[in-house]
Design a protein around this motif. Structure first.
Motif, PDB file in Angstrom:
ATOM      1  N   UNK A  31       0.841  -1.192   0.000  1.00 46.16           N
ATOM      2  CA  UNK A  31       0.000   0.000   0.000  1.00 46.16           C
ATOM      3  C   UNK A  31       0.880   1.248   0.000  1.00 46.16           C
ATOM      4  N   UNK A  32       0.659   2.174  -0.947  1.00 50.52           N
ATOM      5  CA  UNK A  32       1.452   3.407  -0.966  1.00 50.52           C
ATOM      6  C   UNK A  32       0.915   4.426   0.049  1.00 50.52           C
ATOM      7  N   UNK A  39       5.760  14.748   3.029  1.00 45.00           N
ATOM      8  CA  UNK A  39       5.546  14.564   1.592  1.00 45.00           C
ATOM      9  C   UNK A  39       6.337  13.382   1.027  1.00 45.00           C
ATOM     10  N   UNK A  40       6.436  12.319   1.821  1.00 45.52           N
ATOM     11  CA  UNK A  40       7.104  11.092   1.396  1.00 45.52           C
ATOM     12  C   UNK A  40       6.068  10.006   1.176  1.00 45.52           C
ATOM     13  N   UNK A  41       6.328   9.145   0.226  1.00 46.05           N
ATOM     14  CA  UNK A  41       5.464   7.991  -0.009  1.00 46.05           C
ATOM     15  C   UNK A  41       6.237   6.741   0.383  1.00 46.05           C
ATOM     16  N   UNK A  42       5.625   5.914   1.222  1.00 49.00           N
ATOM     17  CA  UNK A  42       6.248   4.702   1.714  1.00 49.00           C
ATOM     18  C   UNK A  42       5.329   3.525   1.410  1.00 49.00           C
ATOM     19  N   UNK A  43       5.887   2.430   0.935  1.00 51.47           N
ATOM     20  CA  UNK A  43       5.104   1.232   0.661  1.00 51.47           C
ATOM     21  C   UNK A  43       5.053   0.401   1.940  1.00 51.47           C
ATOM     22  N   UNK A  48      -3.340  -7.659  10.885  1.00 49.99           N
ATOM     23  CA  UNK A  48      -3.590  -7.769  12.333  1.00 49.99           C
ATOM     24  C   UNK A  48      -3.119  -6.531  13.090  1.00 49.99           C
ATOM     25  N   UNK A  49      -3.397  -5.349  12.540  1.00 51.39           N
ATOM     26  CA  UNK A  49      -3.051  -4.063  13.136  1.00 51.39           C
ATOM     27  C   UNK A  49      -1.536  -3.853  13.272  1.00 51.39           C
ATOM     28  N   UNK A  50      -0.744  -4.653  12.578  1.00 53.53           N
ATOM     29  CA  UNK A  50       0.708  -4.500  12.586  1.00 53.53           C
ATOM     30  C   UNK A  50       1.136  -3.962  11.232  1.00 53.53           C
ATOM     31  N   UNK A  51       1.900  -2.891  11.256  1.00 56.26           N
ATOM     32  CA  UNK A  51       2.355  -2.224  10.041  1.00 56.26           C
ATOM     33  C   UNK A  51       3.821  -2.556   9.828  1.00 56.26           C
ATOM     34  N   UNK A  52       4.144  -3.031   8.638  1.00 54.14           N
ATOM     35  CA  UNK A  52       5.529  -3.316   8.279  1.00 54.14           C
ATOM     36  C   UNK A  52       5.854  -2.632   6.960  1.00 54.14           C
ATOM     37  N   UNK A  53       7.107  -2.289   6.790  1.00 50.95           N
ATOM     38  CA  UNK A  53       7.548  -1.697   5.532  1.00 50.95           C
ATOM     39  C   UNK A  53       7.724  -2.798   4.503  1.00 50.95           C
ATOM     40  N   UNK A  54       7.218  -2.563   3.306  1.00 49.64           N
ATOM     41  CA  UNK A  54       7.358  -3.521   2.220  1.00 49.64           C
ATOM     42  C   UNK A  54       8.619  -3.189   1.448  1.00 49.64           C
TER      43      UNK A  54
END
Length: 100
Positions: A31-32, A39-43, A48-54
């Motif tokens: 997800x972008x 003003x940065x875009x991170x994937x 399960x409510x856990x956010x990780x960087x792709x």
């Protein structure tokens, strides 16, 4: 009554709240996420409510290529005395980390 937990997603770069909200049943892949503050875009990935960087293979290869290029540019820009000082600083840092 059934309550659904939801929370805002915070920017992994600057830590500010974004305009995106997730619920406990939200699943995202690649997800972008855009931060209006920095003003940065991170994937990201969410499960399960856990956010990780792709991190894709292409992003990893580009980062490695940029790192190798930067190292060679630094090595070509410094003299023998500068290289010795750089090595000495690295050695002292490793020794400090080893002893603590």
């Amino acid at each position: 009554m059934l309550t659904i937990i939801s929370e805002w997603i915070y920017c992994p770069v600057c830590g500010n709240k974004t305009r995106t909200m997730i619920r406990e049943d939200t699943e995202l892949k690649n997800f972008p996420l855009y931060c209006p503050k920095c003003k940065q875009e991170t994937i990201i990935n969410v499960q399960d409510m856990k956010i990780t960087l792709a991190v894709s293979k292409f992003m990893y290869a580009a980062a490695i290529d940029n790192t190798i290029t930067a190292v060679f540019q630094c090595l070509s820009a410094i003299s023998v005395k500068g290289f010795f000082m750089l090595f000495l600083r690295w050695f002292l840092l490793v020794a400090f980390l080893y002893l603590t």
